[in-house]
Scaffold this active site. Structure first.
Site, PDB file in Angstrom:
ATOM      1  N   LYS A  44      13.700  -2.058 -12.912  1.00  0.00           N
ATOM      2  CA  LYS A  44      13.188  -2.000 -11.565  1.00  0.00           C
ATOM      3  C   LYS A  44      14.407  -2.027 -10.610  1.00  0.00           C
ATOM      4  CE  LYS A  44      10.151  -4.906 -12.053  1.00  0.00           C
ATOM      5  NZ  LYS A  44       8.360  -4.864 -11.322  1.00  0.00           N
ATOM      6  N   LYS A  46      15.252  -4.570  -9.020  1.00  0.00           N
ATOM      7  CA  LYS A  46      15.021  -5.123  -8.520  1.00  0.00           C
ATOM      8  C   LYS A  46      15.862  -6.784  -8.871  1.00  0.00           C
ATOM      9  CE  LYS A  46      10.745  -5.088  -6.051  1.00  0.00           C
ATOM     10  NZ  LYS A  46       8.917  -5.171  -6.144  1.00  0.00           N
TER      11      LYS A  46
HETATM   12  N1  C2G Z   1       1.890  -5.412  -2.466  1.00  0.00           N
HETATM   13  C1  C2G Z   1       0.817  -5.289  -1.165  1.00  0.00           C
HETATM   14  N2  C2G Z   1       1.040  -5.453  -0.312  1.00  0.00           N
HETATM   15  C2  C2G Z   1       2.480  -6.013  -0.240  1.00  0.00           C
HETATM   16  C3  C2G Z   1       3.049  -6.188  -0.771  1.00  0.00           C
HETATM   17  C4  C2G Z   1       2.485  -5.935  -2.641  1.00  0.00           C
HETATM   18  O1  C2G Z   1      -0.384  -4.992  -2.013  1.00  0.00           O
HETATM   19  N3  C2G Z   1       2.568  -5.955   1.420  1.00  0.00           N
HETATM   20  C5  C2G Z   1       1.068  -5.290  -4.202  1.00  0.00           C
HETATM   21  C6  C2G Z   1       2.175  -4.500  -4.567  1.00  0.00           C
HETATM   22  O2  C2G Z   1       1.179  -3.274  -4.551  1.00  0.00           O
HETATM   23  C7  C2G Z   1       1.500  -5.024  -6.779  1.00  0.00           C
HETATM   24  C8  C2G Z   1       1.652  -6.313  -5.507  1.00  0.00           C
HETATM   25  O3  C2G Z   1       1.272  -6.459  -4.785  1.00  0.00           O
HETATM   26  O4  C2G Z   1       0.954  -4.398  -6.783  1.00  0.00           O
HETATM   27  C9  C2G Z   1       3.238  -6.615  -6.302  1.00  0.00           C
HETATM   28  O5  C2G Z   1       4.398  -6.570  -6.294  1.00  0.00           O
HETATM   29  P1  C2G Z   1       5.884  -6.016  -6.340  1.00  0.00           P
HETATM   30  O6  C2G Z   1       5.841  -7.851  -6.285  1.00  0.00           O
HETATM   31  O7  C2G Z   1       6.725  -5.783  -5.087  1.00  0.00           O
HETATM   32  O8  C2G Z   1       5.215  -5.216  -7.488  1.00  0.00           O
HETATM   33  P2  C2G Z   1       6.949  -4.157  -7.818  1.00  0.00           P
HETATM   34  O9  C2G Z   1       7.944  -4.517  -7.786  1.00  0.00           O
HETATM   35  O10 C2G Z   1       5.330  -3.015  -7.912  1.00  0.00           O
HETATM   36  O11 C2G Z   1       6.446  -4.315  -9.707  1.00  0.00           O
HETATM   37  O12 C2G Z   1       4.864  -2.707 -13.311  1.00  0.00           O
HETATM   38  C10 C2G Z   1       4.776  -2.417 -12.780  1.00  0.00           C
HETATM   39  C11 C2G Z   1       5.513  -3.089 -11.403  1.00  0.00           C
HETATM   40  O13 C2G Z   1       5.499  -3.976 -12.041  1.00  0.00           O
HETATM   41  C12 C2G Z   1       5.139  -3.793 -10.272  1.00  0.00           C
END
Ligand code: C2G
Length: 129
Positions: A44, A46
């Site tokens: 990703k 990341k």
């Molecule tokens: N999230 C949120 N508000 C934020 C930050 C994150 O609602 N201020 C939510 C994201 O939308 C996601 C969850 O928290 O649903 C986890 O965020 P991340 O750890 O950034 O996940 P991500 O890298 O988007 O990975 O297969 C799907 C991926 O693994 C998602």
């Protein structure tokens, strides 16, 4: 039992993550979190600050989370929904539409993302302090 699943990296666990997890859990009775492994994070583009084990530990400490499983690749969601008999798949709305293919198997829900907080902001602040 109404079973919910969501996925993410959940690095530097913060209010936005916890609000998402609370709302996800409130959709049913049991919440599974697919936690991105470090290898999957690389796919990703990341890089988490905290290890998979530390991120898993912190999620398991939350009252809203019932089970944490590894997220190793993009393709596993279909199998996870089948295997865990999931009723609802949910994510934040930065992913709106991306997982609608799961609608054949379960409900798909996107929650409003919590504004003005993110792991990358936290990491930036930590590196500047
Ligand atoms: N999230 C949120 N508000 C934020 C930050 C994150 O609602 N201020 C939510 C994201 O939308 C996601 C969850 O928290 O649903 C986890 O965020 P991340 O750890 O950034 O996940 P991500 O890298 O988007 O990975 O297969 C799907 C991926 O693994 C998602």
């Amino acid at each position: 039992m109404r079973r919910i699943i969501t996925y993410g990296t959940f690095d530097t666990l913060h209010h936005g993550h916890i609000r998402l997890l609370r709302r996800a859990r409130e959709l049913g009775d049991y919440l599974i979190v697919g936690l991105s492994t470090d290898e999957f994070n690389a796919k990703k583009d990341k890089k988490a600050l905290f290890s998979y084990e530390d991120r898993k530990h912190d999620l398991e400490a939350l009252r809203y989370v019932d089970l944490v499983i590894p997220e190793n690749d993009w393709e596993q969601k279909t199998e996870d929904v089948r295997l865990f008999q999931v009723d609802v798949f949910t994510m934040g709305d930065d992913w709106t539409g991306k997982f609608d293919f799961l609608k054949d198997q379960c409900e798909v829900n996107y929650f409003e993302r919590t504004p003005s907080i993110s792991s990358s902001q936290i990491r930036k602040m930590m590196s500047e302090s």
